[in-house]
Design an enzyme around this catalytic site. Structure first.
Site, PDB file in Angstrom:
ATOM      1  N   GLU A 289       0.835  -1.209   0.000  1.00  0.00           N
ATOM      2  CA  GLU A 289       0.000   0.000   0.000  1.00  0.00           C
ATOM      3  C   GLU A 289       0.864   1.251   0.000  1.00  0.00           C
ATOM      4  OE1 GLU A 289      -2.242  -1.145   3.650  1.00  0.00           O
ATOM      5  OE2 GLU A 289      -3.721   0.132   2.682  1.00  0.00           O
TER       6      GLU A 289
ATOM      7  N   GLY B 215     -10.190  -8.420   9.282  1.00  0.00           N
ATOM      8  CA  GLY B 215     -10.983  -9.644   9.211  1.00  0.00           C
ATOM      9  C   GLY B 215     -12.445  -9.310   9.462  1.00  0.00           C
TER      10      GLY B 215
ATOM     11  N   MET C  72      -5.591  -4.895  14.091  1.00  0.00           N
ATOM     12  CA  MET C  72      -4.599  -4.870  15.163  1.00  0.00           C
ATOM     13  C   MET C  72      -4.043  -3.473  15.481  1.00  0.00           C
ATOM     14  SD  MET C  72      -2.606  -8.406  14.127  1.00  0.00           S
ATOM     15  CE  MET C  72      -1.622  -8.444  15.617  1.00  0.00           C
ATOM     16  N   GLU C  73      -4.645  -2.418  14.965  1.00  0.00           N
ATOM     17  CA  GLU C  73      -4.021  -1.096  15.133  1.00  0.00           C
ATOM     18  C   GLU C  73      -4.966   0.049  15.513  1.00  0.00           C
ATOM     19  OE1 GLU C  73      -3.577  -2.774  12.092  1.00  0.00           O
ATOM     20  OE2 GLU C  73      -1.688  -3.716  12.640  1.00  0.00           O
TER      21      GLU C  73
ATOM     22  N   ASP D  36     -10.344 -11.336   4.963  1.00  0.00           N
ATOM     23  CA  ASP D  36     -10.608 -12.700   5.450  1.00  0.00           C
ATOM     24  C   ASP D  36     -11.766 -12.607   6.426  1.00  0.00           C
ATOM     25  OD1 ASP D  36      -7.979 -11.549   7.042  1.00  0.00           O
ATOM     26  OD2 ASP D  36      -9.444 -12.462   8.378  1.00  0.00           O
TER      27      ASP D  36
HETATM   28  N1  ADE Z   1      -6.203  -8.036   9.705  1.00  0.00           N
HETATM   29  C1  ADE Z   1      -6.706  -8.683   8.642  1.00  0.00           C
HETATM   30  N2  ADE Z   1      -7.285  -9.836   9.003  1.00  0.00           N
HETATM   31  C2  ADE Z   1      -7.160  -9.905  10.344  1.00  0.00           C
HETATM   32  C3  ADE Z   1      -7.540 -10.867  11.307  1.00  0.00           C
HETATM   33  N3  ADE Z   1      -8.171 -11.968  10.944  1.00  0.00           N
HETATM   34  N4  ADE Z   1      -7.228 -10.628  12.609  1.00  0.00           N
HETATM   35  C4  ADE Z   1      -6.575  -9.499  12.967  1.00  0.00           C
HETATM   36  N5  ADE Z   1      -6.184  -8.570  12.100  1.00  0.00           N
HETATM   37  C5  ADE Z   1      -6.472  -8.766  10.796  1.00  0.00           C
END
Ligand code: ADE
Length: 252
Positions: free
Chosen positions: A13, A79, A193-194, A217
């Site tokens: 990116e 996700g 996660m951020e 996902d």
């Molecule tokens: N970023 C993209 N997919 C994720 C997931 N399954 N868990 C945590 N961060 C993500």
């Protein structure tokens, strides 16, 4: 002129963003490469967030303290958590929560100690613009991307959702964990996660934050397979398309 931070989660990116900045100059702070330049007449600083809440919080602090940014826009993947949020969909954040924050019984579950807050708000004005440009960017990307590269996803029917994003220091890749998160936070659309950590820093400094996440996902047993495929083929193209539309839409 106000400086806008463009924070990406992935190298692909950032590379795509830098390709649109004709004049970028690199400065290293806290071991991170910050790229200052212009895009569509806006002064921008592009940087990788790094992965995880603390790393993203450090990047955010440096953007504010060292580069004096007046707004922060995050792009990346997440996700899908809520049942209707599918791979290829897009989530524009309206609120953020740290799903792994738990100082109970001293403080209520999910409350960030000494703030009295469990949820941090995305900037409404920036997020309103993102919500308008997100579907247009999806169209831009699909027009440019041959169908053979759609990973057999029904991308023509991708949806743009708006709402709660949950962050924690875990890549969620098990059905059981994803289901537990859904039970705990029924209105959470996506997990990553951020951004909730970045939102906490932005709240402390009074700097507006907006975020858009493409769903790579379903945070389930297949997440580890879906995630890299999606990132390679689609994620960075979408991020650049949405930033391109956003910067055209924002007044200079
Ligand atoms: N970023 C993209 N997919 C994720 C997931 N399954 N868990 C945590 N961060 C993500």
């Amino acid at each position: 002129m106000s400086r806008i931070a463009l924070v990406s989660a992935m190298h692909e990116e950032l590379a795509a963003v830098l390709a649109r900045m004709p004049d970028e100059q690199k400065t290293v702070v806290a071991g991170r490469e910050f790229w200052v330049g212009h895009w569509h007449g806006h002064e921008v600083v592009a940087v990788l967030s790094r992965i995880g809440k603390v790393a993203a919080a450090t990047t955010t602090t440096a953007l504010i303290e060292h580069f004096g940014v007046s707004r922060i826009v995050f792009t990346g993947v997440a996700g899908g958590l809520a049942p209707h949020v599918n791979v290829g969909d897009v989530v524009v954040a309206r609120e953020f929560i740290q799903h792994d924050m738990d100082a109970s019984p001293l403080f209520p579950r999910h409350e960030v100690p000494l703030t009295g807050m469990t949820r941090f708000l995305a900037d409404s004005a920036l997020s309103d613009v993102l919500a308008i440009v997100a579907p247009l960017a999806l169209k831009d990307m699909l027009t440019a991307l041959p169908q053979s590269e759609w990973l057999n996803l029904d991308l023509a029917n991708s949806q743009v959702h708006q709402g709660l994003i949950a962050s924690g220091d875990r890549f969620v890749s098990q059905n059981l964990e994803s289901q537990a998160l859904q039970r705990e936070l029924p209105d959470a659309l996506a997990v990553e996660m951020e951004c909730a950590a970045m939102a906490q820093v932005c709240h402390d400094y009074g700097v507006p934050l907006a975020a858009v996440r493409t769903i790579s996902d379903r945070a389930d047993d297949a997440a580890h397979v879906d995630f890299p495929r999606f990132i390679q083929s689609i994620a960075s193209r979408y991020s650049v398309a949405v930033l391109n539309r956003l910067l055209v839409a924002l007044p200079i």
